[in-house]
Scaffold this motif. Sequence first.
Motif, mmCIF file in Angstrom:
data_model
loop_
_atom_site.group_PDB
_atom_site.id
_atom_site.type_symbol
_atom_site.label_atom_id
_atom_site.label_comp_id
_atom_site.label_asym_id
_atom_site.label_seq_id
_atom_site.Cartn_x
_atom_site.Cartn_y
_atom_site.Cartn_z
ATOM 1 N N THR A 190 -48.430 57.077 103.219
ATOM 2 C CA THR A 190 -49.687 56.527 103.664
ATOM 3 C C THR A 190 -50.524 57.461 103.864
ATOM 4 O OG1 THR A 190 -48.746 54.151 104.243
ATOM 5 C CG2 THR A 190 -51.180 54.813 104.972
ATOM 6 N N GLU A 191 -49.873 58.414 104.723
ATOM 7 C CA GLU A 191 -51.017 59.612 105.024
ATOM 8 C C GLU A 191 -51.336 60.514 103.895
ATOM 9 O OE1 GLU A 191 -48.388 61.574 108.120
ATOM 10 O OE2 GLU A 191 -48.605 59.851 109.630
ATOM 11 N N GLU B 143 -44.725 55.768 106.497
ATOM 12 C CA GLU B 143 -45.978 56.422 107.076
ATOM 13 C C GLU B 143 -46.287 57.639 106.332
ATOM 14 O OE1 GLU B 143 -44.657 56.985 111.000
ATOM 15 O OE2 GLU B 143 -44.452 54.890 111.449
ATOM 16 N N ARG B 144 -45.331 58.542 106.171
ATOM 17 C CA ARG B 144 -46.069 59.630 105.524
ATOM 18 C C ARG B 144 -46.427 59.524 103.988
ATOM 19 N NH1 ARG B 144 -40.296 62.812 105.483
ATOM 20 N NH2 ARG B 144 -41.563 64.154 103.935
ATOM 21 N N SER C 170 -40.629 56.432 109.059
ATOM 22 C CA SER C 170 -41.477 57.540 108.907
ATOM 23 C C SER C 170 -41.829 57.841 107.353
ATOM 24 C CB SER C 170 -40.781 58.681 109.606
ATOM 25 O OG SER C 170 -39.459 59.131 108.809
ATOM 26 N N ASP D 32 -47.679 67.959 100.069
ATOM 27 C CA ASP D 32 -46.895 66.891 100.540
ATOM 28 C C ASP D 32 -46.697 65.743 99.853
ATOM 29 O OD1 ASP D 32 -47.188 68.436 103.006
ATOM 30 O OD2 ASP D 32 -49.066 67.607 103.843
#
Length: 371
Positions: free
Chosen positions: A330-331, A327-328, A324, A224
């Motif tokens: 950070t995830e 956000e990804r 988004s 990821d």
Amino acid sequence: MAQNTNTQALSDAGVSIWLDDLSRQRMSSGNLQELIDTRNIVGVTTNPSIFQSAISGRSEYDEDINRLTGEGKDVEQIVEVLTTDDVRHAADLFADLHASTHGFDGRVSIEVDPRLAHDTDKTIAQAKHLFAVVDRENVFIKIPATEAGLPAITAAIAEGISINVTLIFSIERYLAVMDAYLTGLERAAKAGKDLAKIHSVASFFVSRVDTEIDGRLETLDTEDALALRGQAGVANAQVAFGKYLEVFASKRFEALQAEGANVQRPLWASTGVKNPEYPDTLYVDSLVADPSVNTMPEKTLEAVADHSEPQASLNAELATSAESVLERLTEAGVDLTDVFAVLEREGVEKFEKAWNELLDTVSESVEAARA
């Protein structure tokens, strides 16, 4: 001479193309004028690194250094004369364009001493000083978006000084920069200043974000994480443009606009691609926005002129979609707050280093002139 088709297309799309470079040789040779005539260049930006590169080892400055040394000026005074003279000359080249666009374009930027980045009062004082010394309405004084820089931006705008806010990396800091600009306009209005003559751009850095975040993604080394390489810089800037749209559609700005105020255009800085795996026009083609400024090093400018493939112009929907990506990140485990803090600190340090190197270079020339 005709303008290049690709750069003209960007201009038609609302992008003001500025050259991220300036030197005496570039002006005296006619190169800058040629870029104005054939590459839609409508402004120039400088920084300590650019001046260090321009002056170091160049004979064009020797006569002035010798003369100023003979007049008893010290090294810092000589550097000020050399840099402000170049900026004034460039401003004169753009004077007609500045007039014809009512101050929108035809701009040349010069930065306050980077060693003052964390000193509000001294930054304000030097912004006023540089504005007076250059003595051209189309000069932009560059102030870094550090915490100490924010009140200096407000104070300078309130004085009627046009400002290029530099070293912006995070959305949070960008919001604070726009607030500082609007607060300055409000104070300027109360003081009876002509708001129509006050302009500003907010320089949002792009490629450095990818360089820092890509390194962290590679350290994480998950599927990821690795899939997100090369996306952060563009996404961060796209989100920033969405914030620009919100702020400058607000009732707060509408009230100022009714008094003649101008928007503070977003400026995409650090647009030279540092990773050779990425398209060399990535930070131009992905960041077409009306209005915006894209300040390009010559290598990027020529790549754009040769093979630019601009994407759709940025809008609120694209900005929301770009959120988004952040956000990804950070995830995936990227600490964005730390990323932006590191980039700001390193940005100031790089400019300080370049400024000190410039002082050392001129110091050597001064010593030779005295020998």
